[in-house]
Scaffold this motif. Structure first.
Motif, short mmCIF file in Angstrom:
data_model
loop_
_atom_site.label_atom_id
_atom_site.label_comp_id
_atom_site.label_asym_id
_atom_site.label_seq_id
_atom_site.Cartn_x
_atom_site.Cartn_y
_atom_site.Cartn_z
N ALA A 67 0.92 -1.29 -0.16
CA ALA A 67 0.07 0.04 0.20
C ALA A 67 0.89 1.43 -0.07
O ALA A 67 0.48 2.44 0.02
CB ALA A 67 -0.98 -0.05 1.34
N LEU A 68 2.19 1.07 0.43
CA LEU A 68 3.13 2.26 0.24
C LEU A 68 3.56 2.68 -1.05
O LEU A 68 3.34 1.86 -1.95
CB LEU A 68 4.34 2.00 1.15
N ASP A 69 3.74 3.90 -1.06
CA ASP A 69 4.15 4.60 -2.49
C ASP A 69 5.50 3.77 -2.77
O ASP A 69 6.72 3.91 -2.10
CB ASP A 69 4.44 5.93 -2.58
N ALA A 70 5.71 2.93 -3.79
CA ALA A 70 6.95 2.15 -4.08
C ALA A 70 7.97 3.07 -4.34
O ALA A 70 9.44 2.49 -3.97
CB ALA A 70 6.68 1.01 -5.43
N ASP A 71 7.93 4.29 -4.93
CA ASP A 71 9.10 5.04 -5.09
C ASP A 71 9.70 5.80 -3.71
O ASP A 71 10.76 5.98 -3.76
CB ASP A 71 8.39 6.20 -6.20
N SER A 72 8.83 5.56 -2.73
CA SER A 72 9.48 6.19 -1.58
C SER A 72 10.27 5.01 -0.51
O SER A 72 10.83 5.50 0.25
CB SER A 72 8.01 6.44 -0.51
N LEU A 73 10.20 3.70 -1.18
CA LEU A 73 11.08 2.67 -0.52
C LEU A 73 12.29 3.03 -0.98
O LEU A 73 12.70 3.04 -2.05
CB LEU A 73 10.41 1.43 -0.87
N PRO A 74 13.42 2.50 -0.01
CA PRO A 74 14.92 2.60 -0.19
C PRO A 74 15.35 1.55 -1.45
O PRO A 74 16.14 1.77 -1.67
CB PRO A 74 15.44 2.53 0.95
N SER A 75 14.63 0.49 -1.47
CA SER A 75 14.91 -0.62 -2.39
C SER A 75 14.20 -0.67 -3.62
O SER A 75 12.89 -0.35 -3.46
CB SER A 75 14.87 -1.90 -1.66
N PRO A 76 14.63 -0.88 -4.78
CA PRO A 76 13.91 -0.99 -6.14
C PRO A 76 12.99 -2.30 -6.37
O PRO A 76 12.29 -2.31 -7.25
CB PRO A 76 15.10 -1.14 -7.09
N TYR A 77 12.97 -3.09 -5.30
CA TYR A 77 12.31 -4.29 -5.41
C TYR A 77 10.70 -4.15 -5.92
O TYR A 77 10.19 -4.73 -6.61
CB TYR A 77 12.41 -5.27 -4.27
#
Ligand code: HEM
Length: 439
Positions: free
Chosen positions: A213-223
């Motif tokens: 549910a989180l914005d994928a671009d805000s996560l530190p990993s590209p996974y």
């Protein structure tokens, strides 16, 4: 297969065993020891009967070559099918072959890359220090539990960009039940209907949903971002349910494996004062500089220790496959439908490849011996198209964690003369009696 060749192929010889129970007692007592002995006796191909199970073992360097050459003769589909069906999906990366597998694997590659650790060494060191600081001075602790929490935090942060928090326990209940029922076949399917299993699975799924549910671009990993992009372009290969499972995959593949190697490496490091001193001599100067990623390769004794742990205590290189069609292996006929065990580890006690293989000896992997440089002698990360996608991450993570722990003063085995019970890959975790103390 041409007619003349068909005539010359032999049936895989039958491994030692008893009427009715077959090789079950020997397999239960010491799976690895039994496979080493049968490999020495029969060579790289033999049939095993154990109670109502029957499979053909393809072992050693020849099995690694067959895995590298595999053009669809065998696959891992049936090994994973029940796992992903029970979860709600159709298929997953680990069970595909050919072009579909190559594309799927490419999409997951960056999230599992070695660079994830190399670029985050200060983070891994701080997680290790946090775990060590939580250990009270003078009180002993179970190495396996300590390693499990620490590795889960590292794998979670590096691949998913989040620590597992409380969902770690739920994941472990979910996955260890799946392993026992659908992969090892040691528990009945009724285990999947138990209340505690269903609740743990629901909470593990909920944690995966929260992450998605989180914005994928805000996560530190590209996974997550990479897999979402892959899903948009390949709905036939990846759907929302399967994406949820892919949020568990880093722990499925990278938790028990790294925990076992870390725990066993610490045991050997602390039980042998000379080895400990050699490790400290190479770790201390690098730790003083914050363990620069570009210099990890200088940790030669540490690297040899990790390789020797994986040779001496095979962790995961005994994998199941299913013959899709009849084929030839080392002069043996492998029939369509046969269950296969690719026992790459079978050659790890072969004296023709490893000098005095019964001894734990890190120097075998240092110059001038370099016993690992013999082709396919040691394949702890598997072989062929499914070779571990996290191998570089695992090696770099292990180097960083072992440096952080062994480089901390005052840690000792508890009691100092403790001798670990033999480890078998089927046990999931090394001896729970293995403890350290910080003085
Ligand atoms: C010392 C630690 C590790 C060992 C010994 C190990 C071993 C293996 C082996 C033997 C395979 C091949 C399985 C097969 O052919 O059926 C494999 C596959 C895989 N491993 Fe690892 N692994 C380790 C750590 C990790 C880590 C840390 C990750 C990621 C976080 C990871 C991710 C994967 C993935 C995604 C696959 C499936 C690749 C595919 O099917 O294409 N592994 N591993």
């Amino acid at each position: 297969m041409c007619h003349s060749k068909a005539m010359t192929l032999r049936e895989p010889p039958l491994a030692d065993g008893f009427p009715l129970v077959g090789s079950a007692p020997a397999l239960l007592r010491d799976t690895e020891g039994f496979l080493y002995s049968q490999y020495a006796k029969h060579g790289p191909c033999f049939r095993v009967r154990a109670l109502n199970r029957e499979f053909v073992v393809l072992g050693g360097p020849a099995a690694a070559e067959a895995m590298a050459r595999n053009a669809g003769e065998f696959d891992a589909w049936t090994m994973w099918e029940n796992v992903i069906r029970e979860f709600g999906g159709r298929q997953v990366l680990t069970m595909l072959e050919g072009e579909a597998h190559r594309r799927y694997r490419a999409a997951a590659r960056a999230g599992f890359a070695k660079t994830r650790v190399q670029e985050n060494i200060p983070l891994v060191l701080s997680l290790a220090h946090e775990a060590l600081e939580a250990v009270p001075y003078g009180r002993s602790f179970v190495v396996g539990e300590f390693a499990q929490q620490l590795v889960a935090d590292c794998v979670g942060m590096l691949t998913l960009g989040r620590r597992p928090g409380d969902s770690l326990r739920d994941f472990i209940t979910y996955w260890h039940t799946q392993l026992a029922v659908n992969i090892a076949g040691t528990r009945p399917t009724s285990a999947l209907t138990r209340q505690n299993y269903l609740e743990a699975k629901a909470r593990a799924r909920a944690a995966a949903e929260e992450l998605l549910a989180l914005d994928a671009d805000s996560l530190p990993s590209p996974y997550v971002r990479d897999l979402r992009a892959f899903m948009r372009e390949n709905p036939d290969l990846l759907n929302e349910e399967e994406l949820l499972f892919m949020m568990l995959l880093p722990y499925v593949a990278g938790l028990d494996t790294v925990v076992n190697v870390l725990t066993l490496s610490l045991y050997h490091a602390y039980r042998d004062p000379q080895l400990y001193a050699r490790l400290r001599a190479e770790i201390d100067p690098l730790l003083a500089e914050g363990l620069p990623a570009g210099r990890l390769r200088e940790l030669k004794v540490l690297h040899a220790l990790v390789l020797e742990v994986m040779r001496y205590h095979p962790i995961a290189n005994m994998v199941t496959r299913h013959a899709r069609q009849e084929f030839e292996f080392q002069g043996c006929r492998i029939r369509q439908g046969e269950q296969l065990m690719m026992a790459l580890m079978a050659s790890q006690r072969d004296p023709a490849l490893f000098r005095r293989p019964e001894r734990f000896d890190v120097d075998r992997f240092l110059a001038p011996r370099n016993e690992h440089r013999q082709k396919n002698a040691l394949n702890p990360y598997g072989a062929g198209a499914h070779t571990c996608l996290g191998a570089g991450m695992a090696e770099t993570l292990l180097a960083t964690l072992i440096s952080a722990i062994v480089g901390t003063d005052g840690l000792r085995l508890f009691p100092p003369d403790y001798r670990m019970r033999p480890f078998h890959a089927s046990q999931l975790a090394p001896d729970p009696g293995l403890r350290l103390v910080r003085l």
